[in-house]
Design a protein around this motif. Structure first.
Motif, mmCIF file in Angstrom:
data_model
loop_
_atom_site.group_PDB
_atom_site.id
_atom_site.type_symbol
_atom_site.label_atom_id
_atom_site.label_comp_id
_atom_site.label_asym_id
_atom_site.label_seq_id
_atom_site.Cartn_x
_atom_site.Cartn_y
_atom_site.Cartn_z
ATOM 1 N N PHE A 114 0.818 -1.207 0.000
ATOM 2 C CA PHE A 114 0.000 0.000 0.000
ATOM 3 C C PHE A 114 0.856 1.264 0.000
ATOM 4 N N ALA A 115 2.046 1.202 0.554
ATOM 5 C CA ALA A 115 2.957 2.352 0.463
ATOM 6 C C ALA A 115 3.348 2.596 -0.991
ATOM 7 N N VAL A 116 3.608 1.529 -1.711
ATOM 8 C CA VAL A 116 3.936 1.666 -3.136
ATOM 9 C C VAL A 116 2.750 2.239 -3.899
ATOM 10 N N ASN A 121 0.433 6.714 -6.753
ATOM 11 C CA ASN A 121 -0.690 7.614 -6.940
ATOM 12 C C ASN A 121 -0.284 9.074 -6.730
ATOM 13 N N GLN A 122 0.570 9.301 -5.739
ATOM 14 C CA GLN A 122 1.017 10.664 -5.468
ATOM 15 C C GLN A 122 1.825 11.221 -6.636
ATOM 16 N N LEU A 123 2.588 10.337 -7.299
ATOM 17 C CA LEU A 123 3.383 10.762 -8.456
ATOM 18 C C LEU A 123 2.586 10.752 -9.765
ATOM 19 N N ASP A 124 1.293 10.482 -9.659
ATOM 20 C CA ASP A 124 0.371 10.419 -10.812
ATOM 21 C C ASP A 124 0.776 9.366 -11.833
ATOM 22 N N ILE A 125 1.393 8.302 -11.394
ATOM 23 C CA ILE A 125 1.760 7.213 -12.296
ATOM 24 C C ILE A 125 0.556 6.319 -12.547
ATOM 25 N N LEU A 126 -0.332 6.194 -11.582
ATOM 26 C CA LEU A 126 -1.520 5.331 -11.739
ATOM 27 C C LEU A 126 -2.687 6.042 -12.396
#
Length: 127
Positions: A114-116, A121-126
């Motif tokens: 979940f950290a990953v 998500n924070q880096l907008d990769i997802l």
């Protein structure tokens, strides 16, 4: 409505990564108990498949607060359900690991997973 994991066919690699990370963590934590690697893999795979299906119905929330609140709820539910899967796979009399050890395998594996997810998500990769 997006789900909490932001899953689609483009992010299917995320499921494989979660299974791999949790398999490695569980194997390391249970290695001295002489448990079968295939049974550990099946417990991790089926637990992750079940909880990933559950997370498809958890909304993503519109703000960071809403997202992280739902991510925390999904995390807690995932830890408990995967712990139950571990107990189901290793409830035979040859098992020498305690129930709490399986709980910590689920807890630590999901903290990393979940950290990953939160970082991606924070880096907008997802997105």
């Amino acid at each position: 409505m997006n789900n909490i994991l932001n899953t689609n066919f483009d992010t299917l690699y995320l499921f494989a990564g979660m299974v791999l990370v949790e398999l490695i963590i569980s194997y390391i934590m249970l290695a001295h108990r002489n448990l079968n690697l295939i049974r550990i893999f099946m417990a991790v795979l089926s637990g992750n498949a079940f909880t990933s299906l559950l997370c498809l119905f958890v909304p993503a929330g519109s703000s960071d607060f809403g997202y992280y609140t739902w991510l925390g709820i999904a995390f807690a539910v995932t830890v408990v359900f995967e712990w139950v899967f571990y107990l189901a796979y290793f409830r035979d009399r040859e098992n020498t690991a305690s129930n709490s050890r399986f709980f910590f395998c689920s807890l630590i594996g999901n903290i990393v997973s979940f950290a990953v997810i939160a970082i991606l998500n924070q880096l907008d990769i997802l997105s």
